[in-house]
Structures are given as structure tokens and as C-alpha cells.
Motif scaffolding. Structure first.
Motif, PDB file in Angstrom:
ATOM      1  N   THR A 103       0.818  -1.201   0.000  1.00 59.88           N
ATOM      2  CA  THR A 103       0.000   0.000   0.000  1.00 59.88           C
ATOM      3  C   THR A 103       0.851   1.249   0.000  1.00 59.88           C
ATOM      4  N   ARG A 104       0.379   2.265  -0.703  1.00 63.13           N
ATOM      5  CA  ARG A 104       1.060   3.547  -0.669  1.00 63.13           C
ATOM      6  C   ARG A 104       0.055   4.642  -0.962  1.00 63.13           C
ATOM      7  N   VAL A 105       0.431   5.863  -0.623  1.00 64.73           N
ATOM      8  CA  VAL A 105      -0.349   7.022  -1.030  1.00 64.73           C
ATOM      9  C   VAL A 105       0.604   7.989  -1.718  1.00 64.73           C
ATOM     10  N   ASP A 106       0.194   8.486  -2.880  1.00 66.02           N
ATOM     11  CA  ASP A 106       0.974   9.456  -3.646  1.00 66.02           C
ATOM     12  C   ASP A 106       0.350  10.834  -3.465  1.00 66.02           C
ATOM     13  N   LEU A 107       1.113  11.771  -2.939  1.00 64.32           N
ATOM     14  CA  LEU A 107       0.635  13.120  -2.673  1.00 64.32           C
ATOM     15  C   LEU A 107       1.286  14.072  -3.669  1.00 64.32           C
ATOM     16  N   VAL A 108       0.486  14.723  -4.475  1.00 68.53           N
ATOM     17  CA  VAL A 108       1.006  15.625  -5.495  1.00 68.53           C
ATOM     18  C   VAL A 108       1.078  17.040  -4.934  1.00 68.53           C
ATOM     19  N   VAL A 109       2.280  17.606  -4.936  1.00 67.36           N
ATOM     20  CA  VAL A 109       2.503  18.975  -4.478  1.00 67.36           C
ATOM     21  C   VAL A 109       2.541  19.879  -5.706  1.00 67.36           C
ATOM     22  N   THR A 110       1.708  20.907  -5.709  1.00 64.84           N
ATOM     23  CA  THR A 110       1.573  21.795  -6.859  1.00 64.84           C
ATOM     24  C   THR A 110       2.048  23.196  -6.507  1.00 64.84           C
ATOM     25  N   ARG A 111       2.798  23.820  -7.414  1.00 67.59           N
ATOM     26  CA  ARG A 111       3.146  25.222  -7.210  1.00 67.59           C
ATOM     27  C   ARG A 111       2.405  26.075  -8.232  1.00 67.59           C
ATOM     28  N   THR A 112       1.991  27.245  -7.786  1.00 68.40           N
ATOM     29  CA  THR A 112       1.196  28.146  -8.613  1.00 68.40           C
ATOM     30  C   THR A 112       1.878  29.500  -8.690  1.00 68.40           C
ATOM     31  N   GLY A 113       1.311  30.386  -9.470  1.00 66.72           N
ATOM     32  CA  GLY A 113       1.898  31.712  -9.620  1.00 66.72           C
ATOM     33  C   GLY A 113       3.051  31.680 -10.599  1.00 66.72           C
ATOM     34  N   THR A 114       4.066  32.495 -10.365  1.00 67.51           N
ATOM     35  CA  THR A 114       5.233  32.557 -11.241  1.00 67.51           C
ATOM     36  C   THR A 114       6.107  31.333 -11.026  1.00 67.51           C
ATOM     37  N   THR A 115       6.324  30.563 -12.072  1.00 69.39           N
ATOM     38  CA  THR A 115       7.073  29.305 -11.945  1.00 69.39           C
ATOM     39  C   THR A 115       8.278  29.262 -12.879  1.00 69.39           C
ATOM     40  N   THR A 116       8.763  30.419 -13.309  1.00 68.04           N
ATOM     41  CA  THR A 116       9.836  30.446 -14.306  1.00 68.04           C
ATOM     42  C   THR A 116      11.212  30.150 -13.716  1.00 68.04           C
ATOM     43  N   GLU A 133      13.774  28.045 -10.730  1.00 71.97           N
ATOM     44  CA  GLU A 133      13.856  26.812  -9.957  1.00 71.97           C
ATOM     45  C   GLU A 133      13.381  27.061  -8.531  1.00 71.97           C
ATOM     46  N   ALA A 134      12.916  26.010  -7.881  1.00 73.52           N
ATOM     47  CA  ALA A 134      12.467  26.124  -6.492  1.00 73.52           C
ATOM     48  C   ALA A 134      12.597  24.766  -5.818  1.00 73.52           C
ATOM     49  N   THR A 135      12.744  24.782  -4.509  1.00 73.22           N
ATOM     50  CA  THR A 135      12.788  23.542  -3.734  1.00 73.22           C
ATOM     51  C   THR A 135      11.928  23.695  -2.489  1.00 73.22           C
ATOM     52  N   GLY A 144      12.496  14.270   2.537  1.00 77.41           N
ATOM     53  CA  GLY A 144      13.408  14.624   1.465  1.00 77.41           C
ATOM     54  C   GLY A 144      13.134  16.026   0.971  1.00 77.41           C
ATOM     55  N   THR A 145      13.599  16.306  -0.230  1.00 77.88           N
ATOM     56  CA  THR A 145      13.448  17.620  -0.846  1.00 77.88           C
ATOM     57  C   THR A 145      12.893  17.458  -2.248  1.00 77.88           C
ATOM     58  N   LEU A 146      11.876  18.230  -2.564  1.00 76.18           N
ATOM     59  CA  LEU A 146      11.339  18.266  -3.918  1.00 76.18           C
ATOM     60  C   LEU A 146      12.049  19.372  -4.692  1.00 76.18           C
ATOM     61  N   HIS A 147      12.591  19.037  -5.852  1.00 72.45           N
ATOM     62  CA  HIS A 147      13.311  19.992  -6.693  1.00 72.45           C
ATOM     63  C   HIS A 147      12.452  20.300  -7.920  1.00 72.45           C
ATOM     64  N   PHE A 148      12.013  21.543  -8.032  1.00 70.20           N
ATOM     65  CA  PHE A 148      11.214  21.975  -9.176  1.00 70.20           C
ATOM     66  C   PHE A 148      12.112  22.709 -10.167  1.00 70.20           C
ATOM     67  N   ALA A 149      12.168  22.210 -11.387  1.00 71.35           N
ATOM     68  CA  ALA A 149      12.874  22.927 -12.441  1.00 71.35           C
ATOM     69  C   ALA A 149      12.036  24.123 -12.884  1.00 71.35           C
ATOM     70  N   VAL A 192      12.525  27.300  -0.836  1.00 66.69           N
ATOM     71  CA  VAL A 192      13.575  28.131  -1.435  1.00 66.69           C
ATOM     72  C   VAL A 192      13.114  28.517  -2.835  1.00 66.69           C
ATOM     73  N   GLY A 193      13.047  29.812  -3.097  1.00 68.83           N
ATOM     74  CA  GLY A 193      12.571  30.283  -4.386  1.00 68.83           C
ATOM     75  C   GLY A 193      11.065  30.303  -4.487  1.00 68.83           C
ATOM     76  N   CYS A 194      10.386  30.255  -3.337  1.00 68.47           N
ATOM     77  CA  CYS A 194       8.927  30.206  -3.325  1.00 68.47           C
ATOM     78  C   CYS A 194       8.454  30.478  -1.907  1.00 68.47           C
ATOM     79  N   THR A 195       7.157  30.494  -1.709  1.00 69.63           N
ATOM     80  CA  THR A 195       6.572  30.563  -0.372  1.00 69.63           C
ATOM     81  C   THR A 195       5.588  29.416  -0.225  1.00 69.63           C
ATOM     82  N   LEU A 196       5.235  29.101   1.008  1.00 67.60           N
ATOM     83  CA  LEU A 196       4.284  28.029   1.256  1.00 67.60           C
ATOM     84  C   LEU A 196       2.864  28.557   1.227  1.00 67.60           C
ATOM     85  N   GLY A 197       1.991  27.847   0.527  1.00 68.54           N
ATOM     86  CA  GLY A 197       0.578  28.164   0.564  1.00 68.54           C
ATOM     87  C   GLY A 197      -0.059  27.551   1.795  1.00 68.54           C
TER      88      GLY A 197
END
Length: 436
Positions: free
Chosen positions: A69-82, A84-86, A107-112, A144-149
């Protein structure tokens, strides 16, 4: 730009759910095999646990008793995404325990640039205990490079699929090969079993026709997950990077190890198309990040003011043979001088430092010298999901670890004759993770 995670999903033990959280109106589910039952996915108020709404209800009539069993949680970033962010993520216990109900996820999510979503996977242990609903949390932090919603955390509720205690799946006479092998993939490889690997390792045990054969095959299959190329190139490499940097040995903490091992192994299934390229990319990212951490760069460790010679020699000093304290480092003079020359153009360069640390961490003699110590430590990390000096260790010291290290050394690394792996997989502490 902000990150958001949506709130409180009830996950039945024994069900595989994939959740798409791109907006509040769209929820996509992919339901794996489970016992026949009707399930609800609900929004709850985290402060009162009151049900705010039922988002979806479904039933299934597929009968499978041992679904991982597992659960996959999708983290979405909005606004200006041009840019990189982590963002970091970490799980924590509610009423559920990360040893026996779910596996710690961190861990750390790395957004290109222009990347808008990433997935966090949390594995649920499909134990055989009849329990009430239990919860754990996954929280975002350190953007980093973003704020938390808001919200930046999710509460996951595990609903047991046993009304009463069942039979323990890792102990005879109720030993379940499918459960045993699948759990090893999660505990040691931090991933679901691939179909061909699962079939191969199950057959290694199931083809036996005598209890004696099954016993030795269970030991060998279990040890194979530590000895595998996949683990040697991920978990063991993380261990060696810490040893070369901090002389950590058994003092390496499980949480630090898991965070890095989950990152370096992300998306890697050895033998599958693209695995080598993914592993190489993960290694480069891991070592570059590692040498830029405050713990690595501080004045007591590897400040950027060090010369190339000082940097290489300090790393090399931690690669000594632990069974012979005067053995010296693992590098030959030729290897040592080559690494110094590689770093000389800019001893403070993170890229060059990462390359040098990686070269030393992958050194063959260093790997051989540390093998037994790492093998014993992984018995605690993999099977027991704890540090060697954590409860229920009687004196909260390393007596148990030292006992098994001495015994493994006594038998020259022969884990079968040392009875080390056998002792851990038949131990009460291991069995209690999964059933009565």
C-alpha cells in the motif's frame, strides 16, 4: 508562487490510491487490489477531526490479501514558476507509528523552471493487526525560491482492513512470501517491487520443498537486498559519503540516512530502461548538495578556506580500516595526488568538491573496509527501522550493534554462519512490526 497540499485523506490499509491534487475540484483515483469493501475519502478539520465533506466513495470486489500500500501526494506550485524552487517534506507520527504502520517519508522536492508538480510517496505497512483508524502527517517546509501556501500539511488516516488480529506474515507457520519480499523492496529499496524482481525473489523461496531449504533461502533473499547493485549504489554510497566526511560509522542517524537514500534512489530500478542515466543524475545532485550543507562547510569540518591538499587528506583520513586503526587512508599516493590536482583550480568550488568526495566514496578499498560495519547498521535501519542505540535497546547503547559486528568479523563477513541476518528476520522486534 506558492506550494499547496490539500487536507486529510482517509487511506484504507490494503488499498493503493493515487491522488491528483492540482485543484480542489479534480480528484483522480487509481485503486489497487484489496478486500471487498466500501471506502470514503473525506475532508476533515485537523483541529477537531470533524468530517467537513465526503469527496468520493467507492467499492471494490477484487480479493487480494497482501497488497502493498502507498499514497501518492502531489505537491503543486502556482503563480510565477519560471525559476527553480525547492521545498522539503517530512512525515511525522500522529497515532500511527513510522516503524509499523507506515514508512518514514522525507526529502526535498526539486522543481525545475516551469515545473509545476511533484509527487511525494508514502508507503503504508499492510500489517495483520486489527486496529482502529490511525493517522500520520506529511508537512512541507524550508521553501527556497517560493513561499508556502495554506495548508502546507496533510493528515493521512489509515483504516485497518482487519477487524481482529490476523496471522503474522513474516513468521512461521504463517510466513507469506509475497509480503516478505514486497516489504524488503520498501524497507531497503524505498520503492514498490517491480514485477520481474518480485517474481524472481519469491521463486527463490517458494521453489523449496523442505523447511531447511526455505530457511536458508529466506536468509539469502533477505541479504540480497543489501548486497544488490541498487542498494550498493544508493544506500551504501550514502553511508560512505557520511563516513568519509564525518567518520560517522554507527552514529549515522536513520533519519539522515533515509532522507539521502530516498533522494539518490528516486526513480531508479536497476535493469530498467533509463535507470543508469537517472542514477547518475541523482548521484551528481546528491554530492553537489551534500558538500554545500552547513554541516559540511562549517569550520570544524570542511570550510571553504581549506587548501586542496587539506581537503583531500581530511577526507582520506576517515577512510581508514576500522579493524586496524593505524592502517591509514584508502587512497594510494597516486590516487591522492590525482584528487588534489583535480581540486587545485578552485578548492572552494562546490562542483569540484563534490567530484572529489564522490571519487573517494566510490573507492574500492574504502568500500571493502567499511562493508561489515555498514552491513550490521543496515540490519537496524532496514529490519527494525531504528538507530542501534534507540529503544528497546536495553542500555540505549551500541552493545547489540557491537555484538553483531564482532560476530560478522569473526566469520570474515559470512552472514550465514554468523547467523546475523537470520537473527534479525526471526526476531520478535521485527515480527511485531507486522502482526501478533
Amino acid at each position: 508562487m506558492e506550494f499547496r497540499m490539500y487536507q486529510d485523506i482517509a487511506i484504507p490499509s490494503g488499498v493503493l490510491l493515487s491522488l491528483s491534487w492540482r485543484d480542489r475540484a479534480q480528484w483522480n483515483f487509481c485503486c489497487g487490489p484489496t478486500k471487498a469493501r466500501t471506502y470514503n475519502v473525506q475532508l476533515r478539520d485537523p483541529s477537531t477531526n470533524a468530517v467537513l465533506s465526503t469527496l468520493y466513495s467507492f467499492s471494490t470486489d477484487i480479493e487480494t490479501l497482501n497488497a502493498t500500500t502507498r499514497v501518492d501526494l502531489v505537491v503543486t506550485r502556482t503563480g510565477t514558476t519560471t525559476a527553480e524552487a525547492t521545498v522539503d517534506y517530512v512525515s511525522s507520527d500522529g497515532t500511527a507509528s513510522e516503524r509499523s504502520d507506515y514508512l518514514e517519508a522525507l526529502g526535498t522536492l526539486h522543481f525545475a523552471a516551469n515545473e509545476t508538480s511533484k509527487t511525494i510517496t508514502a508507503f503504508i505497512v499492510d500489517d495483520r493487526l486489527g486496529e482502529g483508524a490511525e493517522t500520520f502527517n506529511i508537512t512541507l517546509g524550508n521553501p527556497v525560491g517560493c513561499t508556502l501556501g495554506s495548508p502546507a500539511a496533510v493528515v493521512v488516516t489509515i483504516n485497518s482492513n482487519e477487524a481482529v488480529n490476523g496471522l503474522n506474515p513474516v513468521q512461521e507457520p504463517s510466513f507469506n512470501t509475497d509480503f516478505f519480499v514486497r516489504q524488503h523492496y520498501i524497507d531497503f529499496s524505498n520503492r514498490e517491487a517491480d514485477a520481474s524482481g518480485l517474481a524472481f525473489w519469491k521463486n527463490q523461496i517458494d521453489e523449496c520443498t523442505t523447511p531447511e531449504c526455505r530457511e536458508i533461502r529466506k536468509i539469502n533473499v533477505s541479504a540480497a537486498f543489501f548486497l544488490s547493485i541498487e542498494f550498493q549504489q544508493t544506500g551504501y554510497l550514502v553511508y560512505k559519503a557520511n563516513q568519509a566526511s564525518f567518520n560517522s560509522h554507527e552514529f549515522l542517524k536513520l533519519r539522515d540516512f533515509l532522507s539521502d537514500t530516498q533522494e539518490i534512489g528516486r526513480g531508479v530500478v536497476i535493469g530498467q530502461p533509463g535507470a543508469d542515466a537517472q542514477l547518475e543524475a541523482n548521484k551528481q545532485k546528491f554530492f553537489l548538495d551534500f558538500v554545500q550543507r552547513p554541516k559540511f562547510r562549517n569550520a570544524a569540518a570542511f570550510p571553504t578556506s581549506m587548501t586542496a591538499e587539506q581537503f583531500v587528506d581530511k577526507l582520506n583520513a576517515n577512510t581508514f580500516d576500522p579493524s586496524a586503526s593505524l592502517s591509514g587512508g584508502s587512497l594510494t599516493s597516486v590516487e591522492r595526488n590525482a584528487l588534489v590536482s583535480q581540486l587545485l583550480p578552485n578548492p572552494a568550488s562546490p562542483t569540484l568538491r563534490a567530484q572529489v568526495l564522490r571519487s573517494l566514496s566510490e573507492n574500492a578499498l574504502f568500500s571493502n573496509r567499511q562493508f561489515n560495519r555498514a552491513f550490521v547498521l543496515m540490519q537496524y535501519f532496514g529490519y527494525l527501522r531504528r538507530n542501534p542505540n534507540d529503544p528497546p535497546e536495553p542500555l540505549l547503547d551500541f552493545a547489540g550493534y557491537n555484538f553483531w559486528l564482532n560476530k560478522l568479523n569473526q566469520f570474515n563477513g559470512d552472514f550465514v554462519n554468523a547467523e546475523m541476518v537470520k537473527a534479525f528476520i526471526i526476531s520478535g522486534e521485527y515480527g511485531q512490526r507486522f502482526g501478533p
